[in-house]
Each structure stands twice: as C-alpha cells, then as structure tokens.
Scaffold this motif. Structure first.
Motif, PDB file in Angstrom:
ATOM      1  N   TYR A   1       0.831  -1.203   0.000  1.00  0.00           N
ATOM      2  CA  TYR A   1       0.000   0.000   0.000  1.00  0.00           C
ATOM      3  C   TYR A   1       0.864   1.250   0.000  1.00  0.00           C
ATOM      4  O   TYR A   1       2.029   1.228   0.415  1.00  0.00           O
ATOM      5  CB  TYR A   1      -0.913   0.022   1.238  1.00  0.00           C
ATOM      6  CG  TYR A   1      -2.011  -1.008   1.217  1.00  0.00           C
ATOM      7  CD1 TYR A   1      -3.288  -0.686   0.765  1.00  0.00           C
ATOM      8  CD2 TYR A   1      -1.775  -2.309   1.650  1.00  0.00           C
ATOM      9  CE1 TYR A   1      -4.299  -1.630   0.745  1.00  0.00           C
ATOM     10  CE2 TYR A   1      -2.785  -3.263   1.636  1.00  0.00           C
ATOM     11  CZ  TYR A   1      -4.038  -2.915   1.187  1.00  0.00           C
ATOM     12  OH  TYR A   1      -5.045  -3.857   1.163  1.00  0.00           O
TER      13      TYR A   1
ATOM     14  N   LYS B   1      -5.411   4.276   3.013  1.00  0.00           N
ATOM     15  CA  LYS B   1      -4.422   3.459   2.316  1.00  0.00           C
ATOM     16  C   LYS B   1      -4.822   3.285   0.853  1.00  0.00           C
ATOM     17  O   LYS B   1      -5.990   3.116   0.541  1.00  0.00           O
ATOM     18  CB  LYS B   1      -4.301   2.081   2.967  1.00  0.00           C
ATOM     19  CG  LYS B   1      -3.774   2.088   4.385  1.00  0.00           C
ATOM     20  CD  LYS B   1      -3.734   0.662   4.928  1.00  0.00           C
ATOM     21  CE  LYS B   1      -3.283   0.630   6.374  1.00  0.00           C
ATOM     22  NZ  LYS B   1      -3.293  -0.751   6.927  1.00  0.00           N
TER      23      LYS B   1
ATOM     24  N   TYR C   1      -3.989   0.855  -2.395  1.00  0.00           N
ATOM     25  CA  TYR C   1      -3.330  -0.381  -2.815  1.00  0.00           C
ATOM     26  C   TYR C   1      -2.515  -0.120  -4.086  1.00  0.00           C
ATOM     27  O   TYR C   1      -3.039   0.359  -5.087  1.00  0.00           O
ATOM     28  CB  TYR C   1      -4.370  -1.472  -3.072  1.00  0.00           C
ATOM     29  CG  TYR C   1      -3.766  -2.797  -3.490  1.00  0.00           C
ATOM     30  CD1 TYR C   1      -3.195  -3.641  -2.552  1.00  0.00           C
ATOM     31  CD2 TYR C   1      -3.743  -3.173  -4.832  1.00  0.00           C
ATOM     32  CE1 TYR C   1      -2.633  -4.850  -2.922  1.00  0.00           C
ATOM     33  CE2 TYR C   1      -3.176  -4.378  -5.209  1.00  0.00           C
ATOM     34  CZ  TYR C   1      -2.618  -5.222  -4.261  1.00  0.00           C
ATOM     35  OH  TYR C   1      -2.052  -6.410  -4.639  1.00  0.00           O
TER      36      TYR C   1
END
Length: 304
Positions: A48, A56, A58
């Motif tokens: 992340y 966050k 990815y």
C-alpha cells in the motif's frame, strides 16, 4: 459428581503432557501477537501507499519496484544495502573474538575477576553511550585515535566525516559490545564442556589448536548458533549507533536499511509507510537467508 471425577482423572492422566503447555501458552501468545502478527502486517502494508494518517491506497508491488530502481541507479537503497552487507561480514568478527576472550577468561589467572568485569562492561552499557564514547574517540581535534596517530607522525583522520571510513568506524564501535555478548555466550558454553572428553583428548595427544578444533568447538555448537543468530540480527538492525554517531551521514554514506527505513517512513522523506514496510520485508528476507543457511549447516552436521 461422576463428571468431576472424570475431569480429575483426565488431568491426573495427562498432567505431565499438559503442564508444560500451560506454562508456555502466555509466551506463545505474546510471541504470536507481538512478533508473528507484525511480520505479516508488514508484508501487507508494503503493498500500500500510506502516509500513516490518511486512507491506504493499494499499489501492489510498486514499492518493491521503486526499491529495485533505486538499487539499479545506485541511490539511497543501494548505499544502505551495500553498507548492510559490509556490516554482516565484518560484524561476524565478534564471534571468534568473543570465543578467544572466553577461552582466556576460562583459565585460572591472577586477577581474572577484574578481567571478566572489564570485558563484560561494554555489554551492560547502552548503545547510545557506546556511540558517544566512540564519537569522542574519533574526534579529529582531540580524539585519542588522532592523538595516537600523531605519535607516529600520521595525519589526523576524520573517521566519521569521511565517506571512505565512516561505515568501518561505526562497525568498530558496534563490535565492542557485540564481542562482549559473544564472550558471555561462550563462557556459559565452556562451563558445560565435558571434562572427560577433554581428558580423553589429552590421552590421544590432542593439544592446543587440535584440542580446540576437535574437542572443544564441537561441544560449543549451541553457543555458536546463538552467537551467530544474535550477531546477524544485530548487524541488520543496526540503528542506534548510526543515529547517534552520524545520522546517516556524511551525505547518506553510512546509511543502513534499518536507518533508511526510519527516514522514509517517519522522517524527511514524506512518511511513506508502505515503502518503509517494503524495506523491512527486504531486511527480514536477508536475515532469514543467513539464519536458514546456518540452521541447514547445523542440521547437516548433526545428521552426519
């Protein structure tokens, strides 16, 4: 009533089997939650992009790709990885040094308690104190190193300010307490050496190096294994001394992976938690390669 009797009989029948697990359960739970779980958490976080506060994002293996291109371009990651390799190989000198000091201290010599105290002293002081002591020792103006070199007409050396010497200077500072730790491990191992094997070796004509190599060292394998693992871990997690003595300088030349991870995750590089976690994963992988190799070597020797 019959259930209570059955329960009691079950405990009495399996007491020797269950009692050790009851004592081990708190330590196992502690290890799982504070060691194993954070390892997998680091693997997950490395996938992340995260600043530690926001949401966050990815990114898959992009953090690892950034590390790869830094390595190709000989950027900060390359310097940190190279320094860690130097740390790994030179730090292992603490193991034979600790062994030979332990062999000396295991003898009956006048004032041996004083010698043991002097050699044990570096182990009980903190890494911060060790770093400060060696910073003064290396000082180009009044440090004892340059005073000593001056006695022989050699010019002053700025050990911590020269890119060519700084890593070796910090490693030398780290070897001081690490050698003391290995010495303690070997002193403990020497107390468990079988005197009958020593006597049998003497009867067979083994002396000096032959006695050490064929009789003493095989009985010190457990101590050697622990010393090897602890030394490898100490070399890879080297952070305190670098933070105190150089702060990664000059010009980032003394960085190692642990310090670089701190910089990118919590310092001036923008709080890149995912990128820092990727560095931690690489550090963990290097550590496991060395430890797995040594475990395999020990298993092969035991099998023989």
């Amino acid at each position: 009533m019959s259930d209570v009797i059955a329960d009691r009989s079950f405990w009495h029948r399996n007491q020797q089997t269950l009692a050790p697990w009851l004592f081990l359960t708190p330590a196992i739970l502690f290890f799982v939650f504070y060691v194993i779980y954070p390892v997998f958490q680091s693997f997950n976080l490395s996938l992340y992009e995260w600043d530690g506060l926001g949401t966050k994002e990815y990114v898959g293996l992009r953090n690892y790709e950034d590390l790869y291109w830094e390595w190709v371009d000989r950027d900060a990651f390359y310097t940190s990885l190279k320094n860690n390799v130097i740390w790994l190989f030179l730090y292992l000198a603490a193991i034979p040094a600790g062994l030979f000091i332990a062999l000396f201290l295991n003898q009956t010599v006048t004032g041996i308690r004083l010698y043991k105290s002097l050699f044990f002293f570096p182990f009980v002081i903190s890494q911060v104190v060790v770093g400060l002591v060696f910073t003064w020792f290396y000082d180009p103006a009044f440090g004892f190193l340059n005073i000593f070199l001056g006695w022989f007409g050699a010019g002053p050396i700025n050990m911590l300010g020269d890119e060519r010497y700084v890593t070796y200077g910090v490693i030398l500072a780290g070897l001081w307490p690490q050698t003391a730790y290995c010495m303690i491990l070997y002193l403990t191992g020497l107390n468990a050496v079988d005197p009958e094997q020593i006597e049998a070796g003497r009867l067979d004509g083994a002396k000096g190096w032959r006695m050490l190599w064929h009789v003493v060292l095989p009985q010190l394998k457990p101590a050697t294994f622990i010393a090897f693992v602890v030394t490898i871990i100490g070399a890879l997690r080297s952070f305190d001394l670098i933070s105190v003595m150089t702060s990664g300088g000059p010009f980032g030349s003394s960085r190692v992976l642990a310090y670089y991870m701190f910089e990118v995750a919590l310092s001036e590089y923008g709080f890149r938690m995912g990128y820092g976690a990727a560095i931690a994963v690489v550090l963990f992988a290097i550590m496991m390669v060395f430890i797995a190799y040594f475990l395999f070597s020990m298993y092969r020797e035991e099998k023989r």
